[in-house]
Design an enzyme around this catalytic site. Structure first.
Site, PDB file in Angstrom:
ATOM      1  N   LYS A   1       0.825  -1.214   0.000  1.00  0.00           N
ATOM      2  CA  LYS A   1       0.000   0.000   0.000  1.00  0.00           C
ATOM      3  C   LYS A   1       0.852   1.255   0.000  1.00  0.00           C
ATOM      4  O   LYS A   1       0.468   2.264  -0.599  1.00  0.00           O
ATOM      5  CB  LYS A   1      -0.952   0.004   1.202  1.00  0.00           C
ATOM      6  CG  LYS A   1      -2.039  -1.047   1.069  1.00  0.00           C
ATOM      7  CD  LYS A   1      -3.266  -0.739   1.898  1.00  0.00           C
ATOM      8  CE  LYS A   1      -4.399  -1.680   1.520  1.00  0.00           C
ATOM      9  NZ  LYS A   1      -5.366  -1.878   2.574  1.00  0.00           N
TER      10      LYS A   1
ATOM     11  N   LYS B   1      -5.529 -10.010  -6.205  1.00  0.00           N
ATOM     12  CA  LYS B   1      -6.670 -10.513  -5.435  1.00  0.00           C
ATOM     13  C   LYS B   1      -7.904  -9.653  -5.686  1.00  0.00           C
ATOM     14  O   LYS B   1      -7.781  -8.460  -5.994  1.00  0.00           O
ATOM     15  CB  LYS B   1      -6.329 -10.615  -3.944  1.00  0.00           C
ATOM     16  CG  LYS B   1      -6.272  -9.310  -3.229  1.00  0.00           C
ATOM     17  CD  LYS B   1      -6.126  -9.497  -1.704  1.00  0.00           C
ATOM     18  CE  LYS B   1      -6.059  -8.113  -1.085  1.00  0.00           C
ATOM     19  NZ  LYS B   1      -5.823  -8.054   0.311  1.00  0.00           N
TER      20      LYS B   1
ATOM     21  N   LYS C   1     -11.745  -4.522  -2.763  1.00  0.00           N
ATOM     22  CA  LYS C   1     -12.616  -3.346  -2.804  1.00  0.00           C
ATOM     23  C   LYS C   1     -11.914  -2.154  -3.424  1.00  0.00           C
ATOM     24  O   LYS C   1     -12.547  -1.235  -3.903  1.00  0.00           O
ATOM     25  CB  LYS C   1     -12.985  -2.922  -1.384  1.00  0.00           C
ATOM     26  CG  LYS C   1     -13.699  -3.972  -0.609  1.00  0.00           C
ATOM     27  CD  LYS C   1     -13.978  -3.489   0.797  1.00  0.00           C
ATOM     28  CE  LYS C   1     -13.152  -4.262   1.794  1.00  0.00           C
ATOM     29  NZ  LYS C   1     -13.899  -4.802   2.910  1.00  0.00           N
TER      30      LYS C   1
HETATM   31  P1  TYM Z   1     -10.622  -6.886   4.769  1.00  0.00           P
HETATM   32  O1  TYM Z   1     -11.694  -5.952   5.189  1.00  0.00           O
HETATM   33  O2  TYM Z   1      -9.729  -6.500   3.657  1.00  0.00           O
HETATM   34  O3  TYM Z   1     -11.260  -8.290   4.408  1.00  0.00           O
HETATM   35  C1  TYM Z   1     -12.167  -8.987   5.266  1.00  0.00           C
HETATM   36  C2  TYM Z   1     -11.916 -10.484   5.168  1.00  0.00           C
HETATM   37  O4  TYM Z   1     -12.049 -10.919   3.818  1.00  0.00           O
HETATM   38  C3  TYM Z   1     -10.876 -11.632   3.421  1.00  0.00           C
HETATM   39  N1  TYM Z   1     -10.611 -11.352   1.990  1.00  0.00           N
HETATM   40  C4  TYM Z   1     -10.401 -12.301   1.063  1.00  0.00           C
HETATM   41  N2  TYM Z   1     -10.371 -13.646   1.134  1.00  0.00           N
HETATM   42  C5  TYM Z   1     -10.151 -14.325  -0.022  1.00  0.00           C
HETATM   43  N3  TYM Z   1      -9.961 -13.721  -1.225  1.00  0.00           N
HETATM   44  C6  TYM Z   1      -9.990 -12.372  -1.344  1.00  0.00           C
HETATM   45  N4  TYM Z   1      -9.816 -11.802  -2.530  1.00  0.00           N
HETATM   46  C7  TYM Z   1     -10.211 -11.598  -0.168  1.00  0.00           C
HETATM   47  N5  TYM Z   1     -10.290 -10.246   0.077  1.00  0.00           N
HETATM   48  C8  TYM Z   1     -10.535 -10.128   1.395  1.00  0.00           C
HETATM   49  C9  TYM Z   1      -9.760 -11.083   4.317  1.00  0.00           C
HETATM   50  O5  TYM Z   1      -8.698 -12.001   4.446  1.00  0.00           O
HETATM   51  C10 TYM Z   1     -10.492 -10.854   5.616  1.00  0.00           C
HETATM   52  O6  TYM Z   1     -10.540 -12.048   6.382  1.00  0.00           O
HETATM   53  N6  TYM Z   1      -7.268  -6.059   8.384  1.00  0.00           N
HETATM   54  C11 TYM Z   1      -8.490  -6.775   8.053  1.00  0.00           C
HETATM   55  C12 TYM Z   1      -9.634  -6.465   8.984  1.00  0.00           C
HETATM   56  C13 TYM Z   1      -9.318  -6.689  10.410  1.00  0.00           C
HETATM   57  C14 TYM Z   1      -9.221  -7.958  11.050  1.00  0.00           C
HETATM   58  C15 TYM Z   1      -8.927  -7.640  12.409  1.00  0.00           C
HETATM   59  C16 TYM Z   1      -9.357  -9.280  10.636  1.00  0.00           C
HETATM   60  C17 TYM Z   1      -9.091  -5.728  11.333  1.00  0.00           C
HETATM   61  N7  TYM Z   1      -8.849  -6.316  12.535  1.00  0.00           N
HETATM   62  C18 TYM Z   1      -8.748  -8.665  13.347  1.00  0.00           C
HETATM   63  C19 TYM Z   1      -9.184 -10.291  11.584  1.00  0.00           C
HETATM   64  C20 TYM Z   1      -8.876  -9.985  12.925  1.00  0.00           C
HETATM   65  C21 TYM Z   1      -8.913  -6.368   6.638  1.00  0.00           C
HETATM   66  O7  TYM Z   1      -8.607  -5.310   6.179  1.00  0.00           O
HETATM   67  O8  TYM Z   1      -9.736  -7.277   6.044  1.00  0.00           O
END
Ligand code: TYM
Length: 338
Positions: free
Chosen positions: A114, A200, A203
């Protein structure tokens, strides 16, 4: 057993989130035994790490709450809340900032991706983001954290922080933190963009054609699958035949994840057929799976009163669950509080 996970409320829930994480959240919630509990949250504090529009963040937080409930997260059984209403997350992050090392954060691939070449211009929040993520799970003594593959490194960091804190400030028989275990689905760990099999599904991709959103109607979903990038070859009958074909592998992987079959099973059915017959089958399966979720989502997202009440109730429970661990962390650090 305590299950904890979060999602950023930036934009819509997409198929990668659903298959990579949320579907697992629901399965784990539904399988919990007496005495075990699941907490799921909107990581709205994490959204501050990138430029954002406050009004959009508010709307997205409520929409994402509606999406999670539509997917099957039951606010009567799981604790569903947004971070901003639980100040313990930010407090614990500060306490953990004393333990996390600059070098550990500098090695995070998400930070490197990023920030790119412009590290100096990034917010401090983007750099310390994984410490907040560690606080999110350590606050609740999480044992299991269902996530997609891209979050594995952040979870490993959370374990490192917990371990160092326990070593530095606790006796061996009374550690403050539990080391969390990431739970990553086998078939859908990494759903890729429909336009580029090496990126991947995300969003933040500027092209909406790259992802399937929960809010897309049936025609839009079908059109996105129809236009998904592929190659001219028919599907192979064996998994090895997908090795050099990332777009084909992604679509077969999505079919497998949606149908609950293995990739090998899908290829037994479709091997030898071209995308002209595979894509409509995939689109149909997609609409069949996401259609009912979308209908619930569209109805609930307009119901502000219900959404506010769900989040307020969840936040009250979360504050209660997190308080003992936060107090223990303050005590372990020698901070005086009465
Ligand atoms: P975020 O909001 O990007 O995504 C939420 C969840 O979706 C999964 N994910 C995917 N899995 C498979 N293929 C994809 N293309 C894909 N895109 C997203 C992510 O792995 C995630 O599980 N930092 C985290 C949010 C967060 C979090 C936490 C997660 C904040 N605190 C504590 C677990 C525990 C995030 O930005 O996920």
């Amino acid at each position: 057993m305590r299950v904890v996970s979060g999602i950023q409320p930036t934009g819509n829930l997409h198929l990668g989130n659903y298959l990579g994480a949320i579907r697992n959240w629901v399965a784990m919630q539904d399988a919990l035994e007496d005495g075990a509990e699941a907490l799921f949250f909107l990581a709205d504090l994490h959204a501050l790490s990138q430029p954002h529009d406050p009004a959009v963040l508010t709307a997205a937080t409520l929409e994402m709450t509606a999406a999670l409930v539509a997917c099957g997260i039951d606010p009567d059984r799981s604790v569903l809340f947004n971070q901003a209403q639980v100040p313990l997350h930010a407090e614990l992050q500060w306490l953990l900032n004393g333990t996390a090392r600059m070098g550990w954060l500098g090695r995070m691939t998400q930070w490197k991706d990023k920030a790119g070449k412009n590290r100096e211009g990034q917010s401090v929040a983007l750099f310390t983001y994984p410490v907040l993520q560690a606080a999110d799970v350590l606050l609740y003594q999480a044992t299991h954290v269902p996530v997609g593959e891209d979050q594995k490194q952040h979870l490993e960091l959370a374990r490192d922080i917990a371990q160092k804190f326990n070593n530095d400030f606790c006796t061996e028989d009374a550690p403050v933190f539990t080391l969390p275990e990431p739970i990553i689905p086998a078939e859908a760990a990494r759903i890729m963009s429909l336009r580029d099999g090496s990126a991947k599904m995300s969003k933040s991709d500027p092209s909406d054609m790259s992802r399937i959103n929960l809010a897309d109607d049936a025609d839009t979903m079908a059109q996105k699958i129809r236009k998904a990038r592929t190659d001219p070859e028919p599907l192979p009958s064996e998994e090895a035949g997908l090795a050099e074909r990332p777009e084909a592998r992604n679509l077969v992987g999505i079919y497998a994840a949606l149908s609950g079959e293995s990739v090998a099973g899908v290829l037994r059915q479709f091997g030898g057929q071209g995308f002209g017959s595979f894509k409509p089958a995939l689109a149909e399966l997609l609409v069949e799976t996401l259609g009912p979720i979308r209908a619930r989502f569209v109805e609930l997202k307009e119901d502000r009163e219900t959404l506010d009440a769900i989040l307020a109730r969840g936040a009250a429970k979360a504050r209660e669950r997190g308080a003992p661990t936060l107090a223990a962390a303050y005590r372990a650090l020698g901070l005086v509080r009465h």
